[in-house]
Scaffold this active site. Sequence first.
Site, PDB file in Angstrom:
ATOM      1  N   ARG A 167     -36.319 -29.631   6.019  1.00 52.22           N
ATOM      2  CA  ARG A 167     -35.895 -30.653   5.068  1.00 52.22           C
ATOM      3  C   ARG A 167     -35.785 -32.040   5.700  1.00 52.22           C
ATOM      4  O   ARG A 167     -35.687 -33.050   4.995  1.00 52.22           O
ATOM      5  CB  ARG A 167     -34.561 -30.267   4.441  1.00 52.22           C
ATOM      6  CG  ARG A 167     -34.694 -29.153   3.398  1.00 52.22           C
ATOM      7  CD  ARG A 167     -33.391 -28.982   2.641  1.00 52.22           C
ATOM      8  NE  ARG A 167     -32.380 -28.324   3.446  1.00 52.22           N
ATOM      9  CZ  ARG A 167     -31.084 -28.320   3.150  1.00 52.22           C
ATOM     10  NH1 ARG A 167     -30.648 -28.954   2.078  1.00 52.22           N
ATOM     11  NH2 ARG A 167     -30.223 -27.679   3.923  1.00 52.22           N
ATOM     12  N   ASN A 214     -29.145 -31.813   7.741  1.00 43.98           N
ATOM     13  CA  ASN A 214     -30.339 -31.109   7.290  1.00 43.98           C
ATOM     14  C   ASN A 214     -31.376 -32.024   6.652  1.00 43.98           C
ATOM     15  O   ASN A 214     -32.506 -31.599   6.408  1.00 43.98           O
ATOM     16  CB  ASN A 214     -29.951 -30.015   6.283  1.00 43.98           C
ATOM     17  CG  ASN A 214     -29.148 -28.905   6.932  1.00 43.98           C
ATOM     18  OD1 ASN A 214     -29.587 -28.293   7.902  1.00 43.98           O
ATOM     19  ND2 ASN A 214     -27.952 -28.665   6.420  1.00 43.98           N
ATOM     20  N   THR A 265     -27.385 -16.536  11.583  1.00 42.07           N
ATOM     21  CA  THR A 265     -26.471 -17.016  12.630  1.00 42.07           C
ATOM     22  C   THR A 265     -25.965 -15.895  13.524  1.00 42.07           C
ATOM     23  O   THR A 265     -25.752 -16.090  14.723  1.00 42.07           O
ATOM     24  CB  THR A 265     -25.285 -17.733  11.984  1.00 42.07           C
ATOM     25  OG1 THR A 265     -24.690 -16.870  10.988  1.00 42.07           O
ATOM     26  CG2 THR A 265     -25.726 -19.025  11.304  1.00 42.07           C
TER      27      THR A 265
END
Length: 453
Positions: free
Chosen positions: A13, A227, A79
């Site tokens: 992004r 982001n 994660t």
Amino acid sequence: MKAIILAAGKGKRMQSDLQKVMHPILGKPIVQYAVEAAKEAGFTDITVVIGSDGEEIKKGLSATHKDLHFAIQEVALGTGNAVQAGAGRIQPTDEVLILCGDMPLVTSDFIKEMMQYNHAEKSDAVVAAVYLPTPSDFGRVYDENGDFTEIVEARDITPSHTKTDWANTGVFLFKGDALLNALGKITNNNNQNEYYLTDAPKILREEGKCVKVFHTRETLAVFTGINTQIHLAEAVAHMRNRINARHMLNGVRMLDPTTVFIDDTVKIARGVVIYPNVILEGDCEISANATIGMNTHLTNTKVCANAHIRQSVATNATIGAKTEVGPFAYLRPNAVIGDRCRIGNFVEVKNATLGDDTKMAHLAYIGDAEVGENVNYGCGAITANYDGKNKHITKIGDNAFIGSNSNLIAPVEIGKDGFVAAGSTITNNLPPNALGIARERQCIIPDWKRPSK
């Protein structure tokens, strides 16, 4: 104490060829702020988890922090998987910090407060939660009087979930043995088929371990991961305010701090005055009582005490004490200006040393030169330092006078107290105390008329 910093992920992004966490914020890449926050909080053994395409991150961080360790998350499987990849150095007795590499605004003070809470509660794990009463894309943290219940990702929240005003920051503290135990039991039984680190505290709670929630007083902005380019600009604004506030509390006066951009690496002494629209980048060092005028852009430049810079650009330069520069001067790399000098409007200096009390008032160029003290360098004078293939040196002795519109054809030397007459083109060395004149004798043709067209 050990830390694992999660820095894998290209960041699609961001719409950039640069790795997400390597985008710069006031002199440092995003991830470097996370590394330094962990170090300042006392974590001396730090592993940065990068993707298989993360060599750029490793190279960039290693240039400034040679003691880091790196681990590779081969495939982006969440994660939890990233922490599994970085857990190779963890021992059961360690205290382990988990930090996201795309959160540059997390501070060492916050981490220290979280550690103090952890020690007071004698926890096996601590989840940091930030106040966020409105719905968002942050996961929600549930607890009962500080005892952790669960973390629910925003996309998994249903009407059956009770309302909570606390969101997951992505920052965790674990005992080493608790983390290793939980990492071995995390599964990917979810819609994304990924291993979530947020499952680890729940696994530990279900096993009867002490898992607490640290309700931080920090604002949401501190924990917003970058982001997009919009997030990056917002983080720059927050970091600018933080850096400028630090300098102002140390005695720097800024007329309009919202227009001043100072890299985190810049050093500024008390008594400095900074006007609007100033940019200070890299390893700048501004000494006491200097004035940095409006629209000035300095990079890796040292400004000595009581110097005054007006609307000028300098890169890899040194500006002496009580020296005045500008307006509209350009100091290129390796320009070293002495004390009490005057570098005026539309003057360019490159790879040249100017002694104390030397003046270049306006419209002049000097490059690849050694200039003595108390030299007067006139308007329109230049050093012709480049022959098309090589650069050559010009030397000008103390107290010399270089007349307006003179050309000094390097290599050439002007002796001490030498005087170059205006309009001269000097190709041979001028001895000390000598006058150099190198121009055509004026010719007058009376009653001359222009040719007709």
